[in-house]
Design a protein around this motif. Structure first.
Motif, short mmCIF file in Angstrom:
data_model
loop_
_atom_site.label_atom_id
_atom_site.label_comp_id
_atom_site.label_asym_id
_atom_site.label_seq_id
_atom_site.Cartn_x
_atom_site.Cartn_y
_atom_site.Cartn_z
N SER A 184 38.24 -34.92 23.25
CA SER A 184 38.87 -35.68 21.93
C SER A 184 40.16 -36.35 22.42
O SER A 184 40.54 -36.45 23.53
CB SER A 184 39.62 -34.31 21.09
N GLN A 185 40.30 -36.94 21.55
CA GLN A 185 42.08 -37.57 21.55
C GLN A 185 43.03 -36.76 21.82
O GLN A 185 42.89 -35.43 21.41
CB GLN A 185 42.19 -38.71 20.12
N PRO A 186 44.30 -37.30 22.24
CA PRO A 186 45.26 -36.37 22.40
C PRO A 186 45.70 -35.33 21.23
O PRO A 186 46.21 -34.12 21.11
CB PRO A 186 46.68 -37.17 22.93
N LEU A 236 35.94 -33.22 14.01
CA LEU A 236 34.86 -33.61 13.84
C LEU A 236 34.28 -34.87 14.67
O LEU A 236 33.05 -35.27 15.02
CB LEU A 236 34.41 -33.91 12.56
N ASP A 237 35.28 -35.67 15.23
CA ASP A 237 35.13 -36.78 15.84
C ASP A 237 34.51 -36.62 17.31
O ASP A 237 34.85 -36.12 18.13
CB ASP A 237 36.33 -37.64 16.40
N GLY A 238 33.13 -36.97 17.10
CA GLY A 238 32.40 -36.38 18.60
C GLY A 238 31.55 -35.18 18.29
O GLY A 238 30.23 -34.96 18.19
N ASP A 285 34.48 -38.22 28.25
CA ASP A 285 35.61 -38.99 28.17
C ASP A 285 35.16 -40.21 27.24
O ASP A 285 35.84 -41.40 27.62
CB ASP A 285 35.87 -39.63 29.34
N GLU A 286 34.42 -40.15 26.18
CA GLU A 286 34.20 -41.08 25.02
C GLU A 286 35.76 -41.55 24.71
O GLU A 286 35.96 -42.62 24.32
CB GLU A 286 33.53 -40.57 24.13
N GLU A 287 36.69 -40.53 24.48
CA GLU A 287 37.82 -40.87 23.84
C GLU A 287 38.91 -41.74 24.87
O GLU A 287 40.16 -42.00 24.61
CB GLU A 287 38.74 -39.49 23.35
N GLY A 288 38.43 -41.80 25.97
CA GLY A 288 39.27 -42.68 26.94
C GLY A 288 40.51 -42.21 27.52
O GLY A 288 41.44 -42.87 27.45
N TRP A 306 41.88 -54.89 21.49
CA TRP A 306 41.41 -55.69 20.28
C TRP A 306 39.85 -55.58 20.25
O TRP A 306 39.00 -55.34 21.07
CB TRP A 306 41.78 -57.20 20.53
N ARG A 307 39.51 -55.49 18.92
CA ARG A 307 37.89 -55.40 18.39
C ARG A 307 37.75 -56.37 17.61
O ARG A 307 38.21 -56.73 16.62
CB ARG A 307 37.79 -53.98 18.04
N ASP A 308 36.41 -56.85 17.77
CA ASP A 308 35.61 -57.73 16.50
C ASP A 308 34.17 -57.67 16.78
O ASP A 308 33.78 -57.27 17.70
CB ASP A 308 36.00 -59.22 16.90
N GLY A 357 33.37 -49.90 12.88
CA GLY A 357 34.53 -50.61 13.43
C GLY A 357 35.31 -49.79 14.79
O GLY A 357 35.83 -50.08 15.53
N ALA A 358 34.60 -48.33 14.75
CA ALA A 358 35.03 -47.57 15.86
C ALA A 358 33.87 -47.65 16.92
O ALA A 358 32.87 -48.15 16.49
CB ALA A 358 34.83 -46.18 15.48
N LEU A 359 34.25 -47.51 18.04
CA LEU A 359 33.31 -47.30 19.33
C LEU A 359 32.39 -45.95 19.12
O LEU A 359 32.95 -45.16 18.87
CB LEU A 359 34.25 -47.37 20.47
N HIS A 360 31.14 -46.43 19.95
CA HIS A 360 30.47 -45.00 20.08
C HIS A 360 29.69 -45.24 21.24
O HIS A 360 29.29 -46.20 21.78
CB HIS A 360 29.69 -44.87 18.96
N SER A 391 41.10 -40.23 10.75
CA SER A 391 40.68 -40.03 12.16
C SER A 391 41.71 -40.06 13.27
O SER A 391 42.75 -40.78 12.84
CB SER A 391 39.22 -40.72 12.17
N HIS A 392 41.34 -39.64 14.41
CA HIS A 392 42.28 -39.67 15.38
C HIS A 392 43.51 -39.16 15.15
O HIS A 392 44.60 -39.68 15.40
CB HIS A 392 42.39 -41.13 15.88
N ASP A 393 43.58 -38.00 14.47
CA ASP A 393 44.54 -37.31 13.70
C ASP A 393 44.20 -35.84 13.67
O ASP A 393 43.10 -35.79 13.20
CB ASP A 393 45.00 -37.88 12.70
C1 GLV Z 1 36.50 -44.39 19.65
O1 GLV Z 1 37.15 -43.23 19.47
C2 GLV Z 1 37.21 -45.55 19.28
O2 GLV Z 1 38.48 -45.81 19.95
O3 GLV Z 1 36.69 -46.30 18.62
#
Ligand code: GLV
Ligand code: MN
Ligand code: MN
Length: 400
Positions: free
Chosen positions: A81-83, A88-90, A119-122, A278-280, A347-350, A373-375
């Protein structure tokens, strides 16, 4: 043919997984990769995999597979998970995969394997476990990554100990499907129950450091300062201006992590290191943004007499979902939630982005309440979780 998935068993396992690293705030979890909570969750998951008649298998990164015999469809997501992570994320994609694989086994086929990537959440990189498994990043390069406390991935993954059984061949899998929460506002706001993903955006991420001069905050006149924090603020503001002619409404950029040195009230900060992500949906635009980022940072450094340093850039290109797998999800969505589903980008990574280098991939979304999400506050109605499970099972049955 249908797959006899059991919604109650699925929900019970999803709540059990939440108990590993439960934050005590709402349903939230704190389960960073390789921490005791993450490992306890993976050990519990390995037990469920064995009980389902699949073979639990940890690879060198700590990706946990539940392997069916022979060629099989792979399903899953991540359980780190994120910190301050949602429950549910993952986790949703992992437990849905467990339930579908278990039901398929009970029904005598089709062969379904599952995975919880690491470590999907980096904590270290970007979708690190699946990036290494797919060969997008070498194990040696991954091992050199550090978390924000300076711990290397090599040090962190040593806790896997004798769990590690060795590599898992990509070639044994015929395709990959990942169920996930949307993590955005659209399904919830517009009353749809299911999103069938069309493509996943690309991402670039790196650390940037401005180094100026640490000095006394009371005695150093403003015109003599080399304040690293001010350089970062100037950079961030100028970047917003310069991006204006390049970006689309769905392009996003974030400075989510900042370390200021020495981070003390009465000291002009001499050094700042911050994340630039950045994401696109278009690789070209990601490249044009990179040029603007580097040029702007160098320009600010030059104007203020500071040094600038760019860390290694982590990157994943945009990926389109496979037509056949996507079609099976769409057919199942129409059967389970007629008129209440849509095709949409992610828009999220997977992890599916990395897996797509080796096999056809597809993804399925269920609504996120309020788009959060991420919360810790992240949540989805249980009815929607079950609808997603049924669509996933329906797609597997269609693919045979
Ligand atoms: C994955 O959690 C992302 O940052 O999109
Ligand atoms: Mn996720
Ligand atoms: Mn996430």
């Amino acid at each position: 043919m249908t797959l006899p998935v059991q919604p109650d068993r699925f929900l019970a396992d999803l709540h059990k997984l939440r108990s590993f690293g439960a934050s005590g705030t709402g349903k939230g979890v704190v389960r960073r990769a390789y921490t005791p909570a993450d490992l306890d969750a993976r050990d519990w998951l390995a037990e469920q995999i064995a009980a389902a008649g699949l073979t639990p298998h940890f690879d060198e990164m700590g990706n946990l597979f539940g392997l069916a015999e022979g060629p099989s469809l792979l399903m899953g997501s991540h359980s780190d998970s994120q910190p301050e992570g949602g429950w549910l994320d993952g986790a949703l994609g992992v437990i849905a995969a467990l339930e579908v694989a278990r039901a398929a086994k009970e029904a005598g086929g089709p062969a379904v394997s599952m995975v919880s990537f690491q470590d999907e959440e980096g904590r270290f990189g970007v979708t690190t476990g699946s990036a290494v498994w797919s060969g997008h990043m070498s194990q040696e390069a991954a091992d050199r990554l550090t978390d924000t406390d300076g711990v290397t991935l090599a040090e962190a993954r040593a806790v896997l100990g004798d769990r590690v059984a060795g590599p898992v061949e990509q070639g044994r899998f015929t395709g990959f499907m990942e169920m996930h929460i949307e993590q955005g506002p659209w399904l919830d706001a517009e009353g749809d129950r299911i999103g069938v993903v069309s493509d996943i955006v690309g991402i670039r991420s790196m650390m940037i450091t401005f180094e100026g001069e640490q000095n006394h905050a009371g005695t150093t006149p403003m015109h003599l300062r080399k304040d690293a924090f001010q350089a970062m603020v100037t950079f961030a503001g100028r970047l917003n201006e310069r991006f204006r002619n390049v970006v689309t409404p769905s392009t996003v950029w974030t400075n989510g992590h900042v370390t200021l040195h020495p981070n003390a009230t009465s000291v002009v900060p001499g050094k700042v290191t911050f994340s630039m992500q950045w994401r696109d949906a278009e690789t070209d635009r990601l490249g044009r943004m990179e040029t603007i980022i580097r040029d702007t940072a160098r320009e600010v450094a030059e104007e203020t007499g500071m040094a600038v340093d760019f860390g290694d850039m982590l990157w994943l290109d945009p990926v389109a979902m496979d037509g056949r797998l996507k079609g099976a999800l769409a057919d199942a969505a129409e059967a389970v939630a007629p008129g209440k589903w849509r095709e949409m980008p992610s828009g999220a990574l997977h992890d599916a982005t990395n897996v797509a280098q080796h096999m056809p991939v597809a993804m399925l979304f269920v609504p996120s309440i309020g788009g959060i999400s991420h919360d810790f506050a992240e949540d989805t109605a249980e009815e929607d979780l079950v609808t997603g499970l049924k669509v996933l099972a329906g797609a597997v049955a269609r693919l045979g």
